[in-house]
Scaffold this motif. Structure first.
Motif, PDB file in Angstrom:
ATOM      1  N   GLN A 172       0.838  -1.194   0.000  1.00  0.00           N
ATOM      2  CA  GLN A 172       0.000   0.000   0.000  1.00  0.00           C
ATOM      3  C   GLN A 172       0.879   1.252   0.000  1.00  0.00           C
ATOM      4  OE1 GLN A 172      -3.611   0.020  -0.038  1.00  0.00           O
ATOM      5  NE2 GLN A 172      -3.006   2.077  -0.729  1.00  0.00           N
ATOM      6  N   ALA A 173       1.967   1.210   0.779  1.00  0.00           N
ATOM      7  CA  ALA A 173       2.887   2.355   0.840  1.00  0.00           C
ATOM      8  C   ALA A 173       3.560   2.574  -0.510  1.00  0.00           C
ATOM      9  CB  ALA A 173       3.942   2.116   1.932  1.00  0.00           C
ATOM     10  N   GLU A 174       3.891   1.468  -1.182  1.00  0.00           N
ATOM     11  CA  GLU A 174       4.510   1.577  -2.512  1.00  0.00           C
ATOM     12  C   GLU A 174       3.545   2.220  -3.505  1.00  0.00           C
ATOM     13  OE1 GLU A 174       5.864  -2.136  -4.179  1.00  0.00           O
ATOM     14  OE2 GLU A 174       6.647  -1.157  -5.990  1.00  0.00           O
ATOM     15  N   LEU A 175       2.300   1.765  -3.476  1.00  0.00           N
ATOM     16  CA  LEU A 175       1.290   2.319  -4.387  1.00  0.00           C
ATOM     17  C   LEU A 175       1.073   3.815  -4.090  1.00  0.00           C
ATOM     18  CD1 LEU A 175      -0.801   1.979  -6.633  1.00  0.00           C
ATOM     19  CD2 LEU A 175      -2.430   1.169  -4.925  1.00  0.00           C
ATOM     20  N   ASP A 176       0.952   4.141  -2.811  1.00  0.00           N
ATOM     21  CA  ASP A 176       0.742   5.542  -2.430  1.00  0.00           C
ATOM     22  C   ASP A 176       1.895   6.410  -2.937  1.00  0.00           C
ATOM     23  OD1 ASP A 176      -1.572   4.855  -1.207  1.00  0.00           O
ATOM     24  OD2 ASP A 176      -0.757   4.818   0.841  1.00  0.00           O
ATOM     25  N   ALA A 177       3.141   5.890  -2.796  1.00  0.00           N
ATOM     26  CA  ALA A 177       4.313   6.648  -3.241  1.00  0.00           C
ATOM     27  C   ALA A 177       4.255   6.865  -4.750  1.00  0.00           C
ATOM     28  CB  ALA A 177       5.594   5.909  -2.864  1.00  0.00           C
ATOM     29  N   TRP A 178       3.849   5.826  -5.493  1.00  0.00           N
ATOM     30  CA  TRP A 178       3.750   5.959  -6.958  1.00  0.00           C
ATOM     31  C   TRP A 178       2.715   7.031  -7.321  1.00  0.00           C
ATOM     32  CZ3 TRP A 178      -0.229   5.152 -10.504  1.00  0.00           C
ATOM     33  CH2 TRP A 178       0.167   5.190 -11.855  1.00  0.00           C
ATOM     34  N   ILE A 179       1.544   6.988  -6.657  1.00  0.00           N
ATOM     35  CA  ILE A 179       0.480   7.949  -6.958  1.00  0.00           C
ATOM     36  C   ILE A 179       0.957   9.372  -6.694  1.00  0.00           C
ATOM     37  CG2 ILE A 179      -1.830   8.757  -6.284  1.00  0.00           C
ATOM     38  CD1 ILE A 179      -2.430   5.781  -5.566  1.00  0.00           C
ATOM     39  N   ALA A 180       1.702   9.539  -5.593  1.00  0.00           N
ATOM     40  CA  ALA A 180       2.117  10.895  -5.192  1.00  0.00           C
ATOM     41  C   ALA A 180       3.270  11.427  -6.041  1.00  0.00           C
ATOM     42  CB  ALA A 180       2.510  10.896  -3.717  1.00  0.00           C
ATOM     43  N   ALA A 181       3.998  10.526  -6.738  1.00  0.00           N
ATOM     44  CA  ALA A 181       5.231  10.935  -7.414  1.00  0.00           C
ATOM     45  C   ALA A 181       4.999  11.906  -8.564  1.00  0.00           C
ATOM     46  CB  ALA A 181       5.990   9.704  -7.903  1.00  0.00           C
ATOM     47  N   LYS A 182       3.925  11.737  -9.309  1.00  0.00           N
ATOM     48  CA  LYS A 182       3.710  12.590 -10.474  1.00  0.00           C
ATOM     49  C   LYS A 182       2.225  12.919 -10.619  1.00  0.00           C
ATOM     50  CE  LYS A 182       7.427  11.348 -13.671  1.00  0.00           C
ATOM     51  NZ  LYS A 182       7.760  10.534 -14.848  1.00  0.00           N
ATOM     52  N   ASP A 183       1.948  14.085 -11.190  1.00  0.00           N
ATOM     53  CA  ASP A 183       0.564  14.472 -11.452  1.00  0.00           C
ATOM     54  C   ASP A 183      -0.134  13.469 -12.360  1.00  0.00           C
ATOM     55  OD1 ASP A 183       0.525  16.620  -9.881  1.00  0.00           O
ATOM     56  OD2 ASP A 183       0.685  18.137 -11.478  1.00  0.00           O
ATOM     57  N   GLU A 184       0.622  12.986 -13.392  1.00  0.00           N
ATOM     58  CA  GLU A 184      -0.004  12.037 -14.341  1.00  0.00           C
ATOM     59  C   GLU A 184      -0.415  10.756 -13.627  1.00  0.00           C
ATOM     60  OE1 GLU A 184       3.724  12.859 -15.820  1.00  0.00           O
ATOM     61  OE2 GLU A 184       2.531  14.610 -15.251  1.00  0.00           O
ATOM     62  N   HIS A 185       0.379  10.322 -12.656  1.00  0.00           N
ATOM     63  CA  HIS A 185       0.036   9.115 -11.899  1.00  0.00           C
ATOM     64  C   HIS A 185      -1.276   9.314 -11.137  1.00  0.00           C
ATOM     65  CE1 HIS A 185       4.568   7.799 -11.675  1.00  0.00           C
ATOM     66  NE2 HIS A 185       4.118   7.963 -12.904  1.00  0.00           N
ATOM     67  N   ARG A 186      -1.343  10.472 -10.485  1.00  0.00           N
ATOM     68  CA  ARG A 186      -2.542  10.736  -9.685  1.00  0.00           C
ATOM     69  C   ARG A 186      -3.775  10.820 -10.587  1.00  0.00           C
ATOM     70  NH1 ARG A 186      -4.894  15.138  -8.985  1.00  0.00           N
ATOM     71  NH2 ARG A 186      -3.118  16.370  -9.705  1.00  0.00           N
ATOM     72  N   ARG A 187      -3.608  11.459 -11.763  1.00  0.00           N
ATOM     73  CA  ARG A 187      -4.759  11.581 -12.671  1.00  0.00           C
ATOM     74  C   ARG A 187      -5.209  10.204 -13.169  1.00  0.00           C
ATOM     75  NH1 ARG A 187      -2.537  16.546 -14.440  1.00  0.00           N
ATOM     76  NH2 ARG A 187      -1.412  15.573 -16.147  1.00  0.00           N
ATOM     77  N   LEU A 188      -4.260   9.323 -13.465  1.00  0.00           N
ATOM     78  CA  LEU A 188      -4.632   7.968 -13.902  1.00  0.00           C
ATOM     79  C   LEU A 188      -5.378   7.251 -12.777  1.00  0.00           C
ATOM     80  CD1 LEU A 188      -4.598   5.516 -15.781  1.00  0.00           C
ATOM     81  CD2 LEU A 188      -2.300   4.979 -14.961  1.00  0.00           C
ATOM     82  N   TRP A 189      -4.815   7.346 -11.569  1.00  0.00           N
ATOM     83  CA  TRP A 189      -5.431   6.688 -10.409  1.00  0.00           C
ATOM     84  C   TRP A 189      -6.868   7.182 -10.216  1.00  0.00           C
ATOM     85  CZ3 TRP A 189      -5.351   2.808  -7.200  1.00  0.00           C
ATOM     86  CH2 TRP A 189      -5.949   2.905  -5.943  1.00  0.00           C
ATOM     87  N   GLU A 190      -7.075   8.486 -10.337  1.00  0.00           N
ATOM     88  CA  GLU A 190      -8.425   9.042 -10.157  1.00  0.00           C
ATOM     89  C   GLU A 190      -9.356   8.580 -11.273  1.00  0.00           C
ATOM     90  OE1 GLU A 190      -7.624  13.189  -9.794  1.00  0.00           O
ATOM     91  OE2 GLU A 190      -7.084  13.015  -7.666  1.00  0.00           O
TER      92      GLU A 190
END
Lengths: 195, 403
Positions: free
Chosen positions: B28-46
């Motif tokens: 879960q911590a790894e996934l959270d770190a990936w999401i937080a690393a870049k705006d594009e990651h967060r947008r994909l996740w959303e």
């Protein structure tokens, strides 16, 4: 995340080197639609995407390559599809905008392409889960989720009661959530078809 | 911040397992770190959490027909190099274009012989007009309605399914249907063709002297219709309810598609030509054990030919490549296509379209013709063109003598 391939995973991979149509069909069903969607995003046309992905599978069949694990196979399929799609775009000059997006970075996947792979993989999982639902239940989930039909229409078309439609739909959605881990479930359904 | 993998398959797997609630705290911590690393990651996740968007992605994946593609592959057929982009509407557009250019009613033959066109041959003064749109609708209770003479509006109501005519086309409304779906039959006599939209949205064109039997609402496992004569189909895709067409001797299972079936009783063969999609063909008389071995899967541009001269027990089903599909469906687009067609086949077409009987005087040489003509042409004009190939005609009443 290195891990030892399971016995059945080995069977599938060995099947690819020996031209075993059963194992090949399994790989085809797992990846065909997802790779088509991936290719369609690059070339912009669903019809060409199917041609491209069929070529990729034909080459996989002819080469009878050995892959150390499913991860390598998956990696090969996405890269081959992406390269075939880019080659197609180079040939067809009609959609220059898309070329501009995808043509930088020839050998390695770009960050944007990696995100496309992630998105496609997540939806491939969901799609395979729906395809692997038990027969009646799967049919009802497909009619409602994919074809967008209302409960009343499904009851009418399948000639079953509205309550049955609702029950099966709830059951299907529950199965989608509470499913076993991906590989175990997929293999279970593969062998249950042929036993 | 926790480190995360650069491999897209690792991230995809983390996301899938988080959907199942299977992640360990470290994952879960790894996934959270990936999401937080870049705006594009967060947008994909959303975007993955948008329910309408998810459904749309799954629908987009479902448009690819993996079952048909796999069968095509396993049956050893090459993948279709080229999908014929010419859908039904395009063909109509093409026909309109031809009409715009073809001011006179006929235009080309391989060996045009101007003198015989000018002299008009030996056709008698009497003439027969071309066929037109029209058909007979037979309801489940045997009631027969002549569709070309009816006005717009509701024409029948069967077990809650309302049948009406709109702009000369039949429309079915099965929303209030109850009980067993009634069977209807549309029949075109000689000299009539007809277009109808079936209750599932499938479009059907009937050539002259043809018929189709279908239920007023498609229920159950499959959509099954029976035809005779020549029919063109543009089938509405329903992955959960296959479309099956039966002729007396051929069964065509449709995997979402447009195709033409020629099953006239007085032709030597029954032929199905595929334009788009995929179909599975089985001889109707094949035994169950045989069924699997005997079926053929067609790819666009191919024609399956079932010969009627063989014994019913062993019909020979063959597949030919690369026939010009435009030729096969010319009739639907308002044309006769005589390319490579022999005299006797042309005469059978004329019999059906002009509602005439053809008699042969002696044994006329079996000439092979070339060229196209509009079907919207009087018989005398068609005969004038055919006479340029040294065939002679004489029309007496409704009988055409060929010499």
């Amino acid at each position: 995340m290195p891990r030892t391939p399971s016995h059945t995973e080995q069977q599938i991979l060995r099947g690819l080197t020996s031209g075993d149509t059963l194992q090949y069909s399994y790989i085809f069903k797992e990846y065909y639609s997802a790779l088509c969607l991936f290719a369609a995003r690059i070339v912009g046309e669903p019809g060409h995407a199917e041609d491209i992905v069929q070529d990729v599978f034909e080459k996989l069949w002819q080469k009878q390559s050995y892959f150390a694990d499913l991860r390598h196979l998956k990696d090969y399929l996405y890269k081959a599809t992406r390269n075939a799609a880019l080659n197609f775009l180079k040939g067809a000059r009609h959609s220059q905008e898309r070329q501009a997006i995808f043509l930088d970075g020839q050998e390695e996947m770009t960050a944007a392409e990696d995100l496309e792979v992630i998105r496609t993989e997540v939806f491939r999982e969901i799609y395979r889960e729906i395809a692997n639902l038990p027969e009646q239940c799967g049919k009802i989930v497909r009619m409602s989720y994919i074809e967008g039909l209302k409960n009343e229409q499904i009851a009418e078309l399948l000639d079953i009661s509205l309550q049955t439609v609702k029950n099966q739909k709830t059951r299907g959605m529950k199965l989608l959530r509470m499913r076993l881990s991906p590989v175990v479930f997929a293999l279970f359904s593969l062998f249950s078809h042929h036993s | 911040m926790a480190p995360f993998s650069n491999d897209p398959f690792d991230i995809a797997s983390l996301i899938s397992r988080s959907r199942q609630g299977e992640l360990t705290a470290a994952e879960q911590a790894e996934l959270d770190a990936w999401i937080a690393a870049k705006d594009e990651h967060r947008r994909l996740w959303e975007s993955l959490h948008n329910e309408a968007g998810r459904q749309q992605q799954v629908q987009a994946m479902a448009q690819f027909d993996e079952a048909a593609a796999l069968e095509r592959f396993l049956s050893g057929k090459p993948a279709p190099r080229k999908v014929f982009p010419m859908r039904a509407r395009w063909q109509w557009a093409a026909a309109v274009l031809v009409l715009a250019f073809g001011v006179s009613s006929y235009f080309f033959l391989i060996q045009p012989n101007p003198s015989s066109i000018l002299t008009g041959g030996k056709t008698s003064v009497q003439d027969i007009p071309p066929g037109k749109n029209g058909a007979i609708l037979t309801l489940a209770d045997g009631t027969r309605l002549v569709l070309d003479s009816m006005a717009n509006g509701t024409i029948a109501n069967q077990h809650g399914t309302e049948i009406s005519l709109k702009d000369n086309e039949l429309v079915y409304d099965a929303t209030a249907a109850t009980g067993e779906a009634a069977k209807n039959t549309i029949t075109t006599p000689k000299g009539r063709q007809y277009h109808v939209t079936l209750p599932d949205g499938t479009e059907v064109w009937l050539n002259a002297a043809s018929s189709i039997e279908y239920p007023v609402a498609f229920k159950g496992e499959e959509r099954r219709v029976k035809i005779s004569g020549e029919v063109y189909f543009d089938v509405t895709n329903r992955s959960w309810q296959p479309f099956v067409v039966e002729t007396g001797d051929m069964k065509v299972e449709v995997l979402g598609t447009s195709f033409n079936i020629n099953a006239y009783a007085n032709e030597q063969t029954t032929q199905t030509t595929l334009l788009t999609g995929a179909v599975k063909i089985t001889p109707a008389h094949a035994s169950a054990a045989d069924h699997k071995a005997r079926h053929k899967i067609l790819v666009p541009g191919q024609t399956a030919i079932l010969s009627k001269t063989d014994t019913p027990a062993e019909p020979s089903l063959t597949v030919t490549e690369s026939i010009d599909p435009g030729k096969i469906t010319a009739w639907k687009n308002g044309l006769f296509n005589f390319d490579g067609v022999d005299l006797y086949s042309i005469m059978r077409q004329l019999e059906r379209w002009y509602n005439i009987d053809v008699q042969y005087v002696g044994k006329p040489e079996n000439v092979i013709f070339k060229g196209k003509m509009h079907r919207n042409t009087n018989l005398s004009d068609v005969l004038k063109v055919l006479e340029t190939m040294d065939v002679n005609f004489e029309l007496k009443g409704n009988t055409l003598y060929v010499k």
